[in-house]
Design an enzyme around this catalytic site. Structure first.
Site, PDB file in Angstrom:
ATOM      1  N   ASP A  43       0.819  -1.221   0.000  1.00  0.00           N
ATOM      2  CA  ASP A  43       0.000   0.000   0.000  1.00  0.00           C
ATOM      3  C   ASP A  43       0.857   1.276   0.000  1.00  0.00           C
ATOM      4  O   ASP A  43       0.682   2.153   0.860  1.00  0.00           O
ATOM      5  CB  ASP A  43      -0.906   0.040   1.250  1.00  0.00           C
ATOM      6  N   GLU A 250     -11.656   0.039  -2.757  1.00  0.00           N
ATOM      7  CA  GLU A 250     -10.776   0.589  -1.708  1.00  0.00           C
ATOM      8  C   GLU A 250      -9.596   1.297  -2.377  1.00  0.00           C
ATOM      9  O   GLU A 250      -9.545   1.429  -3.608  1.00  0.00           O
ATOM     10  CB  GLU A 250     -10.264  -0.529  -0.786  1.00  0.00           C
TER      11      GLU A 250
END
Ligand code: FUB
Length: 349
Positions: A43, A250
């Site tokens: 991420d 997301e």
């Protein structure tokens, strides 16, 4: 004498066939190599601060928790921050910048963070479940981009769900984009208040909308109640839950290129990074295409930055471990077409 019966011959033929098929299909090659190999990282939110690239990733660990649809196996406990002088340069690990045990309100699962800078202070924004097991977004501050960061006593008031990203617009305003469905709990807030038993929407219902909130001057709170980000298809219709190769799941990111706003995100269960374009930070945004095709591993997550006149995509895959919850961050160049659309990146050749 070479003697073989029918059964053995059949088995041998199968082995030969297997060898030929394996030989005929060359192994796919990744377009880039892991930036960090001593620990698992994921991420990656990248930013340019003081002329250097700083990366704010998740720090994946082996927790021993079984994989499920809520992402319980992503049970991370701290953040490391990395810096590099250039996208191909040496990567420096600045060590633990924030530990879950120093976040007074945190329960478990320190997920994808982001960072921002304003007036001499760096802000680290992070999602973590509170002690009631509800994802909230927290903020921690430091005088240095690499930390260490000190967490505020409480989560940001009115925050919920996961994957915050804070975008600084050219007029100096800051906005947080956030949200994530399934384990990210966004569906539990569909009525405006928390419902732990909320069901996911059916394919013909509108997809869940990611959220935006303008940040207050202090960067520690929202200046407004979070609003929906609407993503339209090419016919101007709001995306449905069934459009799961296009709808938001997301991993939101915002960047601006030649005056246009690019809202990019993961489609989750179809594993793409897509983008939609708009004329202001609040949208609506019109779906335009795929930034990054699926990577090895279930999750796909990214950030996009400009550095010295070129654009870069930071992302992750599971090249080092082969396991979905033990990821490694990467970077590659991102290019635009003359009309401003993004050229889709294939993570493997
Ligand atoms: O790293 C945990 C979660 O996995 C992130 O918050 C999501 O975006 C996905 O990458």
């Amino acid at each position: 004498m070479f003697c073989i019966n029918q059964k053995k011959l059949g088995l041998l033929s199968l082995l030969w066939l297997g060898a030929i098929v394996t030989y005929a299909q060359p192994k796919k090659q990744p377009i880039s190599q892991p930036l960090v190999s001593k620990i698992y990282t994921a991420d990656p939110s990248a930013h340019v601060f003081n002329g250097k690239i700083y990366i704010y990733p998740s720090h994946d660990i082996e927790s021993g928790i079984k994989q499920d649809d809520n992402g319980s196996h992503f049970d991370m406990k701290d953040y490391h921050i990395f810096s590099m002088d250039s996208p191909n340069g040496k990567v420096t690990d600045h060590g633990v910048a924030l530990d879950i045990k120093n976040i007074p309100w945190a329960g478990r699962q320190l997920w994808a963070p982001d960072a921002a800078y304003k007036n001499g202070t760096y802000y680290l924004y992070f999602p973590v479940k509170d002690k009631q097991d509800i994802f909230r977004i927290g903020v921690a501050t430091s005088k240095k981009p690499e930390g260490p960061f000190k967490a505020e006593k409480n989560p940001i008031e009115g925050s919920f769900s996961i994957d915050p990203t804070v975008f600084k617009d050219t007029d100096g305003s800051y906005y947080m984009y956030f949200g994530g469905i399934w384990g990210g709990q966004l569906q539990r807030w569909a009525t405006g208040s928390y419902n732990a038993d909320a069901k996911l929407r059916t394919p013909n219902e509108e997809a869940y909308h990611p959220k935006i909130a303008k940040m207050s001057n202090d960067m520690l709170s929202f200046a407004e109640t979070p609003k929906d980000i609407i993503i339209l298809d090419e016919n101007g219709k709001t995306l449905l839950e069934g459009n799961n190769d296009k709808r938001f799941f997301e991993a939101a990111w915002m960047h601006k290129y030649k005056g246009k706003y690019y809202f990019s995100y993961s489609t989750g269960d179809t594993h793409l990074i897509c983008y939609a374009m708009g004329d202001n930070p609040y949208g609506p945004f019109t779906y335009k295409g795929v930034v990054l095709n699926p990577v090895d591993g279930w999750t796909n997550h990214h950030s996009i930055i400009e550095f010295k006149g070129k654009w870069y995509l930071f992302y992750h895959d599971v090249q080092l471990s082969g396991q979905t919850h033990l990821r490694n961050i990467k970077v590659t160049e991102l290019k635009y077409n003359p009309d401003g659309t993004i050229i889709t990146i294939n993570p493997y050749k």
